[in-house]
Design a protein around this motif. Structure first.
Motif, PDB file in Angstrom:
ATOM      1  N   THR A  52      -1.290 -10.233   2.531  1.00  0.00           N
ATOM      2  CA  THR A  52      -1.757  -9.719   3.819  1.00  0.00           C
ATOM      3  C   THR A  52      -2.048  -8.233   3.670  1.00  0.00           C
ATOM      4  OG1 THR A  52       0.469  -9.154   4.559  1.00  0.00           O
ATOM      5  CG2 THR A  52      -0.327 -11.391   5.081  1.00  0.00           C
ATOM      6  N   LEU A  53      -2.702  -7.673   4.647  1.00  0.00           N
ATOM      7  CA  LEU A  53      -2.987  -6.238   4.593  1.00  0.00           C
ATOM      8  C   LEU A  53      -1.718  -5.405   4.547  1.00  0.00           C
ATOM      9  CD1 LEU A  53      -6.015  -5.896   7.028  1.00  0.00           C
ATOM     10  CD2 LEU A  53      -6.019  -5.735   4.543  1.00  0.00           C
ATOM     11  N   ALA A  58       1.831  -1.968   1.384  1.00  0.00           N
ATOM     12  CA  ALA A  58       3.158  -1.703   0.825  1.00  0.00           C
ATOM     13  C   ALA A  58       3.106  -1.586  -0.694  1.00  0.00           C
ATOM     14  CB  ALA A  58       4.135  -2.804   1.242  1.00  0.00           C
ATOM     15  N   ILE A  59       2.348  -2.458  -1.333  1.00  0.00           N
ATOM     16  CA  ILE A  59       2.223  -2.405  -2.795  1.00  0.00           C
ATOM     17  C   ILE A  59       1.523  -1.104  -3.204  1.00  0.00           C
ATOM     18  CG2 ILE A  59       1.063  -3.455  -4.782  1.00  0.00           C
ATOM     19  CD1 ILE A  59       1.708  -6.196  -3.505  1.00  0.00           C
ATOM     20  N   PRO A  67      -4.983   1.950  -1.328  1.00  0.00           N
ATOM     21  CA  PRO A  67      -5.112   0.482  -1.319  1.00  0.00           C
ATOM     22  C   PRO A  67      -6.405  -0.036  -1.939  1.00  0.00           C
ATOM     23  CG  PRO A  67      -4.212   1.206   0.765  1.00  0.00           C
ATOM     24  CD  PRO A  67      -4.594   2.453   0.000  1.00  0.00           C
ATOM     25  N   LYS A  68      -7.496   0.724  -1.850  1.00  0.00           N
ATOM     26  CA  LYS A  68      -8.766   0.246  -2.406  1.00  0.00           C
ATOM     27  C   LYS A  68      -8.685   0.034  -3.915  1.00  0.00           C
ATOM     28  CE  LYS A  68     -11.067   4.694  -2.973  1.00  0.00           C
ATOM     29  NZ  LYS A  68     -12.198   5.521  -2.569  1.00  0.00           N
ATOM     30  N   GLU A  69      -7.768   0.732  -4.592  1.00  0.00           N
ATOM     31  CA  GLU A  69      -7.617   0.552  -6.042  1.00  0.00           C
ATOM     32  C   GLU A  69      -7.135  -0.851  -6.390  1.00  0.00           C
ATOM     33  OE1 GLU A  69      -6.014   3.635  -8.564  1.00  0.00           O
ATOM     34  OE2 GLU A  69      -6.220   5.071  -6.915  1.00  0.00           O
TER      35      GLU A  69
END
Length: 77
Positions: A52-53, A58-59, A67-69
């Motif tokens: 999920t987003l 969180a990751i 997050p885009k990476e």
């Protein structure tokens, strides 16, 4: 459609593993820094879970990357 989805999830997991290796962090560290359970990270790595987003965020937080990476990869359909 399921085959394409499975390939995408596996490629996402492989990209995550590469980012973890690059940042010298293991799943436990990423999970702790991101405030999620370690098993959630392992499920994403193994392509067992469509993140999920909030899990992606969180990751990314745990890896200290944008997050885009996590989505910067190619995969075979």
């Amino acid at each position: 459609m399921k085959v394409r989805n499975d390939a995408y999830l596996k490629a996402f997991g492989e990209n995550l593993k590469q980012l973890m290796a690059k940042s010298n962090k293991n799943a436990e560290t990423v999970a702790a820094l991101g405030g999620i359970e370690t098993k959630q990270v392992y499920r994403v790595i193994n392509g067992e879970h469509s993140a999920t987003l909030s899990i992606v965020y969180a990751i990314a937080k745990g890896l200290e990357v944008h997050p885009k990476e996590l989505f910067d990869f190619t995969f075979q359909e």
